[in-house]
Design an enzyme around this catalytic site. Structure first.
Site, PDB file in Angstrom:
ATOM      1  N   GLY A  40      18.560  19.460  -3.736  1.00 55.72           N
ATOM      2  CA  GLY A  40      19.693  19.412  -2.827  1.00 55.72           C
ATOM      3  C   GLY A  40      20.264  18.031  -2.596  1.00 55.72           C
ATOM      4  CB  THR A  79      -8.679  -5.128  -2.034  1.00 54.89           C
ATOM      5  OG1 THR A  79      -9.361  -3.972  -1.561  1.00 54.89           O
ATOM      6  CG2 THR A  79      -9.039  -5.387  -3.480  1.00 54.89           C
ATOM      7  CG  ASN A  80      -9.692  -4.222   3.558  1.00 55.49           C
ATOM      8  OD1 ASN A  80      -9.058  -3.457   2.850  1.00 55.49           O
ATOM      9  ND2 ASN A  80     -10.804  -3.869   4.185  1.00 55.49           N
ATOM     10  CG  ASP A  81     -10.388 -10.672   4.664  1.00 53.25           C
ATOM     11  OD1 ASP A  81      -9.547 -11.047   5.493  1.00 53.25           O
ATOM     12  OD2 ASP A  81     -11.539 -10.308   4.970  1.00 53.25           O
ATOM     13  CB  SER A 123     -18.089  -6.635  -3.694  1.00 49.83           C
ATOM     14  OG  SER A 123     -17.461  -5.535  -3.094  1.00 49.83           O
ATOM     15  NE  ARG A 170      23.882  25.371 -12.742  1.00 50.87           N
ATOM     16  CZ  ARG A 170      23.660  26.185 -11.703  1.00 50.87           C
ATOM     17  NH1 ARG A 170      22.951  25.773 -10.693  1.00 50.87           N
ATOM     18  NH2 ARG A 170      24.151  27.396 -11.699  1.00 50.87           N
ATOM     19  CE1 TYR A 182     -19.266  -1.460  -5.387  1.00 55.44           C
ATOM     20  CE2 TYR A 182     -20.439  -2.378  -7.259  1.00 55.44           C
ATOM     21  CZ  TYR A 182     -19.992  -2.487  -5.958  1.00 55.44           C
ATOM     22  OH  TYR A 182     -20.264  -3.607  -5.217  1.00 55.44           O
ATOM     23  CD  GLU A 184     -13.920 -11.249   1.950  1.00 56.29           C
ATOM     24  OE1 GLU A 184     -13.369 -10.256   2.447  1.00 56.29           O
ATOM     25  OE2 GLU A 184     -15.018 -11.668   2.328  1.00 56.29           O
ATOM     26  NE  ARG A 222      11.656  23.563  -9.788  1.00 53.72           N
ATOM     27  CZ  ARG A 222      12.419  23.277  -8.788  1.00 53.72           C
ATOM     28  NH1 ARG A 222      13.168  22.228  -8.812  1.00 53.72           N
ATOM     29  NH2 ARG A 222      12.451  24.029  -7.719  1.00 53.72           N
ATOM     30  CG  MET A 229      21.751  13.609  -6.820  1.00 57.42           C
ATOM     31  SD  MET A 229      21.165  12.950  -8.359  1.00 57.42           S
ATOM     32  CE  MET A 229      19.993  14.154  -8.849  1.00 57.42           C
ATOM     33  CG  HIS A 235       6.625   2.183  14.422  1.00 57.50           C
ATOM     34  ND1 HIS A 235       5.917   2.779  15.435  1.00 57.50           N
ATOM     35  CD2 HIS A 235       6.105   0.961  14.263  1.00 57.50           C
ATOM     36  CE1 HIS A 235       5.020   1.925  15.891  1.00 57.50           C
ATOM     37  NE2 HIS A 235       5.110   0.807  15.190  1.00 57.50           N
ATOM     38  CE  LYS A 295      19.121  22.402 -12.320  1.00 54.53           C
ATOM     39  NZ  LYS A 295      20.047  21.989 -11.303  1.00 54.53           N
ATOM     40  CB  CYS A 344     -16.389  -3.127  -0.619  1.00 51.19           C
ATOM     41  SG  CYS A 344     -16.252  -4.866  -0.214  1.00 51.19           S
ATOM     42  NE  ARG A 359     -16.040  -3.968   6.992  1.00 52.50           N
ATOM     43  CZ  ARG A 359     -15.334  -2.995   6.401  1.00 52.50           C
ATOM     44  NH1 ARG A 359     -15.739  -1.747   6.460  1.00 52.50           N
ATOM     45  NH2 ARG A 359     -14.229  -3.294   5.754  1.00 52.50           N
TER      46      ARG A 359
HETATM   47  C1  PEP Z   1     -12.209  -6.790   2.704  1.00 52.77           C
HETATM   48  O1  PEP Z   1     -11.763  -7.855   3.098  1.00 52.77           O
HETATM   49  O2  PEP Z   1     -11.684  -6.091   1.824  1.00 52.77           O
HETATM   50  C2  PEP Z   1     -13.450  -6.279   3.267  1.00 52.77           C
HETATM   51  C3  PEP Z   1     -14.025  -5.198   2.791  1.00 52.77           C
HETATM   52  O3  PEP Z   1     -13.914  -6.933   4.347  1.00 52.77           O
HETATM   53  P1  PEP Z   1     -13.426  -6.667   5.842  1.00 52.77           P
HETATM   54  O4  PEP Z   1     -12.427  -5.554   5.798  1.00 52.77           O
HETATM   55  O5  PEP Z   1     -14.645  -6.335   6.602  1.00 52.77           O
HETATM   56  O6  PEP Z   1     -12.847  -7.982   6.179  1.00 52.77           O
HETATM   57 MG    MG Z   2     -13.054  -9.121   4.268  1.00 52.48          MG
END
Ligand code: PEP
Ligand code: MG
Length: 942
Positions: free
Chosen positions: A150, A834-836, A831, A141, A919, A812, A385, A152, A501, A72, A899, A625
């Protein structure tokens, strides 16, 4: 002030790269350059002995100083310097607030600085604060770097007292106005500064109206208001244990302090957590000469937008309320009129306002929203703004501004984000359909869902199994509701916010959710919900809109998103029915594709997904997969492989699987002809292909009771016991399977190689890449690689075809990331899984933690967003960054991709751009978002 530490912080508008929330991007709370600059200035001042500067006149600031002056304050300064009619004033910086919050008292020099600025303001206005015959009144203000509507405090009419109220009346020639202003001050000051329960003032006001037989407070006359002031003062004295301060300067100082303190109220903290606004930014305080919209019919107050925030079109949009102050508009006591009506009420002000709106748009080069007041025919700008807008309008406005020659393509890309695009891709309720609004809550997870209301998970599961569509309605959900949530079309709760949740889990599942619909009374025992006298019984159909938070009674028809129709190729951007929105999306995607460096691939393992991915713009498959190819009727063959006692038995099972796998790959390579297809060798633990241990045990026990032994079941049960693992995620899976089950990976490699040879024979251009999962050390990879190379050489010999199959690995596991330099010796590509990697770096089991304690973690602010959703830059991200460097040091042409789920998350895409991946790969539906964000990452980083 510890909330939001270690997590992506909100960035300034237009530079926010994100996504799902549209609001994050930097690495930490220090990303606020303005505030940091101010802190430096303040510190530098302290060191050099010169007093730090904490107060800025409006003439000293500009719109780039949001960190220091708040949004502001920075915009008031900008408008002042544009020569627009802004009431004079000054801003106390966020730095002063930070000092106050850290030390419990104002910076030592603040009082002196404020006095100097106040004196200058008094000089400009020609009257003194609270002066008895003609008082200068000010508003105090809040105004933080990011808008926190709203959340503060604000106190108006500061400076009025028993002494000056008559002076104001005389000056204004309006006694009623003066006493009304005074009672408003006591009310606002009493509640916000002195902490008196606001209800008490409301009750006294109601009593006054009642006594007068008045329906609204506008009908109260000066004597009524005088009496009301006395009642208010008594309330203050009784409840706050002190008198309402009569000294104007004391009023102002206390109001400033209360604004500082309002930064840390529970609701402000909660709001920041939800919006991912760093907790240590502090708020600025604006002290502005009061102007009054309630001085008669030639006065008024209003809001205006330079464009329609819903459609983006230029025009006269806004509301005006005659003879009123801003708070009356909010309170909705009287009806506003459309802004266009101002033309007939006060043509001169109207024309001036339209001119100012044009100035602002051309200056900010964007949609602005404005608050203004007209005091006896004189127009004043109280705020502006860059305005909020719907997702559709964001796209339309960006391309409209390009067409007007006001911004270029790169700037247009900064004006939209992937979260908005994702929103446009959800199916939505038909705009033309009739609907019966039941109530509204928080738009927690977008989409449009219709179903029968059910009030517990058990019923949700039972009904959905028999083909019913259901909406799970709960007061709030907990981990026990998980299955019901999965079974339901959507989730509706009456409690909890965006991090409840229900909200977290629904977003994780991509399921529509409206939460915290507090006006809904949910009675799970009686299996019904009610809103006032309206009752929805179990089985009644309701519709919930996760993009707006609205809940409707009955079925609202759902229509597919025109944007998805366009991506699917079922609607052409130029076609009439496509409309302006699709045209804008089409153009923005083209801008992004032209700018981006990151390529975008798909996670797909069947032809249908692969073809959709291509339509959506995928440049290959980053993760196929193969385990998904071992399900259904093939599961039995896998069982046979697992049960095999002899080489012959094993080879027979593999021999059965080989042609099926080959056919899978031929199809996939054909669908993705000419672009890379990364095939991952089998990854999950084998027990996933075997019957459930409990079910099988019961089957065997029952058979035994009947003395009807099934040899196969017995062997299976033994195998299940043998393969049972306490922590399958960390057990026999990935490359480990390839190393201990002879022939398994060789069969898969052969299937890929033979499929590639077949495609070549058919004059195709197959580009398969073979990927080994869950490698922890280069030795594992070397062994598998040697075997694979032999198989490929075999196939090349046998088919007389030269196959250029590259071999790489997933990164991973932390150890793989830490030894990436060694692993790169045996890998042509990495590759990042990033999940694992997130699971193993944090020690979180994804399947368990998101539904159990993540809500608590989010509520406590340990992180603002699940690390499975947005890459944890400081932990997992650091490993990715280092592994890229180490890998490329070993092998400069190492191809790098990702991936995991993060590949389609906007904020994560920016990170992957920064660390130099080639990529990202994500599920087909997220490809457009990844393309857009990759383009934005390129222009934001430029
Ligand atoms: C991962 O681990 O990021 C991955 C792509 O493999 P998955 O999810 O199948 O374990
Ligand atoms: Mg994995």
């Amino acid at each position: 002030m510890s909330e939001n530490k270690d997590r992506p912080a909100k960035q300034p508008e237009h530079t926010a790269p994100t996504e799902r929330t549209g609001k994050a991007g930097a690495t930490g709370p220090t990303g606020s350059t303005g505030a940091a600059g101010g802190a430096e200035r303040a510190r530098a001042g302290e060191k050099s002995g010169a007093a730090a500067k904490y107060v800025y006149d409006f003439t000293e600031g500009n719109k780039g100083m949001k960190g220091l002056l708040g949004g502001k304050g920075a915009n008031l300064a900008e408008m002042t310097n544009l020569g627009l009619p802004v009431p004079p004033g000054f801003t106390i910086s966020t730095e002063a607030c930070k000092v106050y919050l850290a030390s419990g008292s104002e910076p030592a020099t603040l009082r002196r600085e404020v006095s100097a600025h106040l004196a200058a303001l008094e000089e400009t206005m020609g009257k003194k604060l609270g002066q008895s015959d003609d008082p200068l009144l000010v508003s105090v203000r809040s105004g933080a770097k990011f808008s926190m509507p709203g959340m503060m405090d604000t106190v108006l009419n500061v400076g009025l007292s028993d002494d000056s109220v008559d002076g104001l009346a005389a000056q204004a020639g309006d006694e009623r106005f003066a006493w009304d202003s005074y009672r408003r001050l006591i009310q606002m000051f009493g509640t916000t500064v002195l902490g008196v329960d606001g209800e008490l003032f409301e009750e006294a006001l109601d009593e006054a109206k009642h006594g007068r037989g008045a329906a609204t407070d506008v009908e109260l006359e000066a004597p009524d208001l005088k009496k009301l002031v006395q009642s208010y003062k008594k309330i203050v004295s009784r409840e706050a244990g002190r008198e309402f301060p009569q000294d104007p300067r004391e009023q102002m100082d206390l109001a400033v302090r209360s604004v500082f303190e309002s930064w840390n109220t529970d609701r402000a903290k909660l709001y920041r957590r939800q919006e991912r606004i760093p907790g240590d930014l502090g708020t600025a305080v604006n002290i502005v000469a009061m102007v009054f919209g309630n001085l008669g019919p030639d006065s008024g107050t209003g809001v205006a937008f330079t464009r329609d925030p819903a459609s983006g079109h230029q025009g006269v949009y806004g509301d005006y309320l005659q003879n009123a102050q801003g708070e009356d508009v909010v309170a909705g006591i009287r009806n506003t009129v459309p802004l266009a009506d101002l033309e007939s009420i006060d043509k001169a002000s109207y024309d001036q306002l339209l001119g100012i709106m044009e100035t602002l748009e051309n200056h900010y080069l964007d949609l602005c929203d404005i608050e203004f007041t007209i005091e006896r025919g004189k127009l004043w700008m109280l705020q502006t703004r860059v305005g909020k807008r719907t997702a559709g309008a964001a796209f339309r406005i960006a391309t409209q501004l390009v067409d007007q020659g006001l911004i270029d393509e790169a700037e247009a890309l900064r004006r939209v984000n992937g979260a908005q695009l994702a929103q446009l891709m959800f199916p939505r309720f038909d705009d033309d359909a009739k609907r019966d609004l039941l109530g509204r809550g928080i738009a927690a997870s977008p989409g449009a869902a219709v179903g029968k209301a059910v009030f517990d998970s058990y019923t949700a599961i039972k009904w959905s199994r028999s083909g019913e569509k259901v909406i799970l309605v709960r007061r709030e959900t907990n981990p026990d509701d998980l299955e019901g949530m999965i079974a339901a079309e959507g989730i509706l709760t009456s409690r909890g916010g965006k991090t409840s949740h229900a909200a977290v889990v629904a977003r994780g599942m991509g399921k529509t959710c409206v939460c915290g619909a507090e006006e809904l009374e949910v009675d799970t025992k009686k299996r019904r919900l009610s809103v006032g006298s309206r009752v929805v019984e179990e089985g009644d159909v309701i519709s919930i809109d996760g993009s707006t938070g609205k809940v409707y009674l009955g079925e609202v028809p759902v229509v597919p998103s025109p944007v998805v129709e366009y991506f699917e190729g079922r609607m052409h951007a130029g076609a009439e029915e496509a409309g302006e929105l699709v045209g804008s999306v089409h153009r923005m995607m083209a801008y992004a594709d032209r700018r981006r460096r990151l390529r975008v691939r798909a996670n797909a393992d069947n032809t249908e997904d692969a073809l959709r991915a291509r339509r959506f713009g995928a440049q290959g498959i980053g993760l196929c997969r193969t385990e998904h190819m071992f399900l259904g009727e093939r599961r039995e063959m896998v069982e046979r492989l697992i049960l095999a006692d002899t080489d012959e038995e094993r080879e027979a099972a593999l021999g059965q699987l080989l042609p099926l796998q080959r056919a899978d790959f031929v199809e996939l390579l054909e669908a993705m002809d000419g672009v890379p297809v990364t095939v991952r060798l089998l990854d999950p633990p084998l027990h996933e292909f075997l019957p459930d241990i409990t079910e099988l045990s019961v089957r065997v026990a029952l058979a035994e009771a009947r003395r009807d032994h099934n040899e196969n079941d017995l062997r299976l049960l033994q195998a299940v016991h043998k393969l049972h693992e306490q922590n399958p995620m960390l057990g026999l899976r990935g490359v480990r399977l390839g190393l201990v089950i002879p022939g398994l990976f060789a069969m898969q490699v052969r299937a890929i190689a033979e499929a590639a040879a077949e495609r070549k024979g058919a004059k195709g251009d197959p580009r398969a890449e073979i990927m080994i999962p869950l490698v922890g050390t280069v030795q594992e990879l070397e062994i598998v690689r040697d075997e694979a190379e032999q198989v490929i050489a075999d196939v090349e010999r046998a088919t007389g075809t030269r196959l250029k199959l590259s071999l790489g690995t997933m990164i991973e596991l932390p150890r793989a990331a830490l030894t990436a330099g060694q692993i790169a010796e045996a890998a042509e590509f990495f590759s990042f899984g990033t999940n694992d990697l997130t699971q193993t770096v944090w020690g979180f089991s994804r399947d368990d933690v998101e539904a159990s304690f993540f809500t608590a973690y989010l509520e406590k602010g340990i992180f603002g967003v699940s690390p499975f959703e947005t890459i944890d830059r400081d932990g997992v991200g650091a490993l990715v960054r280092d592994a890229c460097r180490a890998g490329r040091a070993t092998r400069p042409d190492l191809k790098l991709g990702i991936c995991g789920e993060h590949g389609g998350d906007p904020e994560s895409v920016h990170f992957f751009h920064e660390v130099g991946l080639d990529y990202v790969s994500c599920s087909p539906f997220r490809i457009p978002v990844a393309r857009l964000e990759a383009g934005r990452a390129a222009v934001l980083g430029a």
